[in-house]
Each structure stands twice: as structure tokens, then as C-alpha cells.
Write an enzyme that holds these catalytic residues in place. Structure first.
Site, PDB file in Angstrom:
ATOM      1  N   LYS A 185       0.851  -1.189   0.000  1.00  0.00           N
ATOM      2  CA  LYS A 185       0.000   0.000   0.000  1.00  0.00           C
ATOM      3  C   LYS A 185       0.886   1.237   0.000  1.00  0.00           C
ATOM      4  O   LYS A 185       1.354   1.683   1.049  1.00  0.00           O
ATOM      5  CB  LYS A 185      -0.928   0.042   1.211  1.00  0.00           C
ATOM      6  CG  LYS A 185      -1.890   1.243   1.146  1.00  0.00           C
ATOM      7  CD  LYS A 185      -2.524   1.562   2.462  1.00  0.00           C
ATOM      8  CE  LYS A 185      -3.317   2.856   2.353  1.00  0.00           C
ATOM      9  NZ  LYS A 185      -2.491   4.022   1.932  1.00  0.00           N
ATOM     10  N   GLU A 258      10.015   2.178  10.508  1.00  0.00           N
ATOM     11  CA  GLU A 258      10.834   3.376  10.614  1.00  0.00           C
ATOM     12  C   GLU A 258       9.876   4.545  10.757  1.00  0.00           C
ATOM     13  O   GLU A 258       9.024   4.767   9.889  1.00  0.00           O
ATOM     14  CB  GLU A 258      11.731   3.584   9.395  1.00  0.00           C
ATOM     15  CG  GLU A 258      12.664   4.763   9.575  1.00  0.00           C
ATOM     16  CD  GLU A 258      13.263   5.264   8.284  1.00  0.00           C
ATOM     17  OE1 GLU A 258      12.985   6.439   7.931  1.00  0.00           O
ATOM     18  OE2 GLU A 258      13.984   4.506   7.636  1.00  0.00           O
ATOM     19  N   GLU A 390       8.093  17.104  15.274  1.00  0.00           N
ATOM     20  CA  GLU A 390       8.618  16.975  13.918  1.00  0.00           C
ATOM     21  C   GLU A 390       7.867  17.927  12.984  1.00  0.00           C
ATOM     22  O   GLU A 390       6.641  17.889  12.887  1.00  0.00           O
ATOM     23  CB  GLU A 390       8.455  15.533  13.432  1.00  0.00           C
ATOM     24  CG  GLU A 390       9.105  15.268  12.095  1.00  0.00           C
ATOM     25  CD  GLU A 390       9.003  13.801  11.676  1.00  0.00           C
ATOM     26  OE1 GLU A 390       9.925  13.308  10.995  1.00  0.00           O
ATOM     27  OE2 GLU A 390       7.997  13.148  12.037  1.00  0.00           O
TER      28      GLU A 390
END
Length: 521
Positions: A185, A258, A390
Site C-alpha cells: 500500500k 521506521e 517533527e
């Protein structure tokens, strides 16, 4: 095969139709993706349903059994052919990557290089990594042990939008070489580059049902994608990673992830100012900062601060933004309006609360709808969103430090631990400092590429930046189940003949001493 023509900021209808034919989608639902450079429609895509995902798994399980039965040397053949095929069609894939992501061509080139080199690395080594291995048995010469590697089965691989070509194909290649099938995906916005390399690999001999692509809303296809997998590989945000682990945990299947980062760069007092300033531009603003291993926090030693910061700011102010399909632009566009919103919010909030803008600081609609200037700030404090969260955009905050102990503490003061960068003329000093940084990769005199592109070494994150590793032996072996097969010879693991257990216990105890003395154990 001739490359399809790209005119301006569009792709040929023939290319789009060929690529989208690889999407597993049986219904009539479609979605249209836009080119970030212009905001204009780029391609219409069929959309997968939950039933389409289940159908893909049924096909994959059948295909995987035949694929796994092939010798490894046969499974790697399409990937050995891939690197040269990529080189021959380089311009075509660079166009596709740029048009669906909005990145500069020099950053699309990094994706091209990653897929070509990483897939070749594993194609050269897969047979050796997967071959049966002899292991030391309990009793030398009496117990003989072999370690075998079996594929997991069907892997669900979810890849992100920021590096769609690299973070799809470079992970899928070792999964396939290990004997698995993959249900992939990609992000809907940036699925064309994944479809492009799938189309190429099929032409190079890869069985079609071994790698299948589903496209759609995670709310619709996310559960069947994860619930039917034998292993899950995910690259994306920490928030999404947590949600996936909650889905897979009850099934006790393994996974790798990750996730996010708030990566620090440390400029020591002996750093080469000009070289470091140039390197910092690349470290901070590659792909407009939409890179999980890019630098968002910069710590500069007080002895060099007043020389380094002006040099860096000058480099940033001279950066060229652009949307041309060539190498002229140093930075491209953001990919999504939502990412522009996050970047704008972080900068505006920081400035409102006292941060100082040294360069950039605003959107550039005159260049394109999602462009934002490369931005440098100081006076950023811990209560600002920009400090600890972030940003995933072209923004870096700079801080002054006095001692190595101080900068280690501040660099590690984060829930993330993905990547870090250290700049110094004394590499030995840099290595000592690197060992104190809580990050999965640390680069000395480079921002991120030195570690990431060293495919023989593992890459991943500490803390909330991930679980498991890509690259190195682990990047392939994680897609396998390890089995130990042990055979016993000459004597059983119990007292021989009429020997009592007391004497047998003495024999075994004395044997331990003897094996240690002879260094057999």
C-alpha cells in the site's frame, strides 16, 4: 522500450493507463491526484476496496508458494537485471517522481540511486544470507546443528509519500528475494513511481502476483491489509506506527517500522565553516525537509557560532526554488497542503512567541501553490511546537552550546532517535561523540547520506523512531522465519549404559571444564 513523453507538468495517458492497470481494484471508484508543482490534475487512479485487498492476499498466497520453491539464484534474477534497466530509463522515472511529489530533480535522483544500488546489494548477497548455516551444537561432534531460513509468507508493506520510489522498492526487493509475496500500500498521492518499478520488474521476469499494489483510504483498506499479513513493514509517522502495532499485537506477528525524527546536527568548534555550511543546506533542505532523517535542530559551538551562522544563512538565502524537470532547482515544493499548513503554523507560532527568523519564513505561491522558503530560526524555546515536534518541512532552528556534555544532553532530549550529524575536522573525536548520541545512525561530516546509503550497515531508529532495521543482513533476514534443526549422533543426551545419573552429572560437569580449557566452548 521508448520512454513516454512528458510535456510540461503532465504524464502521457498511455503511461498512466499502463501503470494503474497494476492496481488491484475491481470496482468503479476512482480518485484523482494533483501535481504539487501546479495543483492541476495529474492522474486518475482506481481505488481498492476491502474485498480487493482480500482478493490480493488470496492470489499472493498461491503465487508465494511457487515463488518460495524457486532457488534463491532464480529469485534474484529480475533484480540483477533491474539496475541496468533503471539506468536506461532514468529520465522517465525522475520525471514521474518529480511530478507526483513536487521535489527537486536532484532529490529525485537520490531515490533513483537508492533503488538501483540497494536492490543490487541484496541481489548479490541474498543467496549467501539465506543459505543453511552450520551452528555449534551442544556436544561437539555429537550434536550437529543447522540454521534454516524460511520466508514469512505474505508481507504487508506500507510506504510513505515523501520518498515513494525508494521507500517502496528498496524494502520490497529484499522481501521478495527472501521468498515472500508482498501486498503493497503506497500513499495514494505518490503511488505512480511504485507502479512504475513494479511494471518494469514484471517485464524483467517477476511473477505479477508476487507484488500487488492496493490504493485507497486507510479507513477502508487498512484493517484487511494488516489483519491478513504474515509480517508488516511500515515507514511513516510515529502516530500511525502506534496504531498499526495495536492491530498486529493480538495476532503475535512480527513487524518493522521506521518512524519520525527530530534530528540534531552538532557543529563542533573545529569544524570547517564553509564545508559545514554547504553540508547543512543539504542536510536540512533536501526534499524541502520532507525527509525523516533530515536535520531540524542545529547546535553550534559558541566559539564558531558567529562565523558559522552568517555563512549558513547566506547559503540558504541563495538557494534556488523551482519546478523545472531538470537539475537547476536546489529545492522543490512541499507535497500536500496539509504539510504547508504544519510548516506555516510552526514558524508563525515560534515567531509570535519570540523566535527570530534569519532566513525565509514564508510561503512562496509565486513559485507554486505548495512552495515554502527554506527557513532558519534562532531563539526557539522548548514551549514552542517547532522545538520538539517533527516539522517535516524546510525549517531548522539553531542553538548555541558550550560543552560536549551539554550538547549531548540537549541532542538526546527528545522522544525520537533516528539520525544525527556531527561536523568536525577530528573524525576520531566525532566518532567518540557519536557513540554518546541516542540515534540509530550518526553521520560525521555529512547530514544523512553517508550512513543511509551504506547498505551493508543497518539503518533504523532508537526510542520512538522505530522498531527493527532496514539495510544490512537484517534488512533481508527480518522477512524470514529462522528454524533450528539439530541431530544427535553416537550417544543420547542421557546416561549411557549402566552409568548412574550421579556419575553422568560428574561427567558433564567435568566436560564443561574441559571444553572451556580447550576453548571448544
Amino acid at each position: 522500450m521508448a520512454s513516454p513523453k512528458v510535456s510540461g507538468h503532465t504524464l502521457s495517458t498511455a503511461l498512466i493507463e499502463r501503470l494503474t492497470s497494476h492496481i488491484v481494484a475491481g470496482g468503479a471508484d476512482t480518485t484523482t491526484i494533483s501535481a504539487p508543482f501546479t495543483g492541476e490534475p495529474l492522474a486518475k487512479l482506481p481505488v481498492s476496496s476491502a474485498d480487493d485487498v482480500r482478493t490480493a492476499y488470496e492470489r499472493a498466497h498461491k503465487a508465494q508458494r511457487a515463488w518460495a520453491a524457486l532457488p534463491v539464484r532464480e529469485r534474484v534474477k529480475p533484480f540483477l537485471r533491474l539496475s541496468e534497466a533503471l539506468v536506461d530509463r532514468r529520465e522517465e522515472i525522475l520525471d514521474v517522481i518529480q511530478l507526483e511529489t513536487g521535489k527537486a530533480r536532484r532529490h529525485a535522483l537520490e531515490e533513483f540511486l537508492d533503488v538501483a544500488l540497494c536492490s543490487l546489494y541484496y541481489a548479490r548477497r541474498a543467496e549467501k544470507l539465506l543459505k543453511p548455516r552450520r551452528r555449534q551444537g551442544m556436544m561437539p561432534g555429537v550434536t550437529r546443528v543447522q540454521e534454516l531460513r524460511h520466508p514469512k509468507g505474505v508481507v504487508a508493506l506500507i510506504s510513505p509519500w515523501n520518498y515513494p520510489f525508494a521507500l517502496g522498492a528498496s524494502d520490497i526487493a529484499p522481501a521478495l528475494m527472501a521468498g515472500n509475496a508482498v501486498i503493497h500500500k503506497p500513499d495514494t498521492q505518490t503511488c505512480l513511481s511504485s507502479l512504475w518499478v513494479l511494471d518494469l520488474l514484471v517485464s524483467l521476469g517477476l511473477p505479477k502476483d508476487i507484488w500487488q499494489v492496493v490504493v485507497g483510504d486507510p479507513a477502508e483498506i487498512g484493517d484487511p491489509l494488516v489483519e491478513n499479513a504474515d509480517y508488516v513493514s511500515f515507514t511513516g509517522s510515529t502516530r500511525a506506527g502506534r496504531a498499526i502495532t495495536e492491530k498486529v499485537a493480538p495476532r503475535l506477528i512480527s513487524y518493522s517500522m521506521e518512524l519520525g525524527g527530530k534530528n540534531p546536527m552538532i557543529v563542533l568548534d573545529d569544524a570547517d565553516v564553509e564545508r559545514t555550511a554547504r553540508g547543512a543546506v543539504r542536510a536540512c533542505f533536501t526534499n524541502a525537509g520532507q525527509l525523516c532523517i533530515s536535520i531540524e535542530r542545529m547546535y553550534v559551538h559558541e566559539d564558531i557560532y558567529d562565523r558559522f551562522v552568517p555563512a549558513f544563512v547566506k547559503q540558504v538565502e541563495n538557494m534556488k526554488l523551482g519546478s523545472d524537470l531538470d537539475f537547476s532547482a536546489e529545492m522543490g515544493s512541499l507535497t500536500f497542503p496539509r504539510q504547508l499548513d504544519v510548516v506555516s503554523h510552526h514558524v508563525e507560532q515560534a515567531v509570535k512567541e519570540g523566535a527570530t527568523v534569519l532566513a525565509g519564513g514564508k510561503a512562496r505561491p509565486d513559485v507554486g501553490p505548495l512552495f515554502y522558503e527554506p527557513t532558519v530560526l534562532t531563539d526557539v524555546t522548548t514551549d514552542m511546537d517547532l522545538c520538539g515536534n517533527e516539522t517535516f518541512g524546510p525549517v531548522v532552528s539553531i542553538y548555541k552550546f558550550r560543552s560536549e556534555d551539554e550538547v549531548v544532553g540537549t541532542a538526546n532530549d527528545t522522544t525520537y532517535g533516528l539520525n544525527a550529524s556531527i561536523w568536525t575536522k577530528d573524525v576520531a573525536r566525532g566518532r567518540r561523540l557519536a557513540g554518546r548520541i541516542q540515534a540509530g545512525t550518526v553521520n560525521i561530516n555529512d547530514g544523512y547520506g553517508a550512513a543511509y546509503a551504506s547498505y551493508d550497515a543497518p539503518m533504523g531508529g532508537f526510542k520512538q523512531s522505530g522498531v527493527g532495521r532496514r539495510h544490512g543482513s537484517e534488512g533481508l533476514l527480518k522477512f524470514t522465519e529462522v528454524q533450528t534443526v539439530a541431530s544427535q549422533h553416537f550417544m543420547d543426551l542421557e546416561p549411557p549404559g549402566n552409568i548412574s545419573y550421579d556419575k553422568f552429572a560428574d561427567m558433564m560437569a567435568n566436560g564443561i571444564k574441559m571444553m572451556k580449557k580447550l576453548r571448544i566452548k
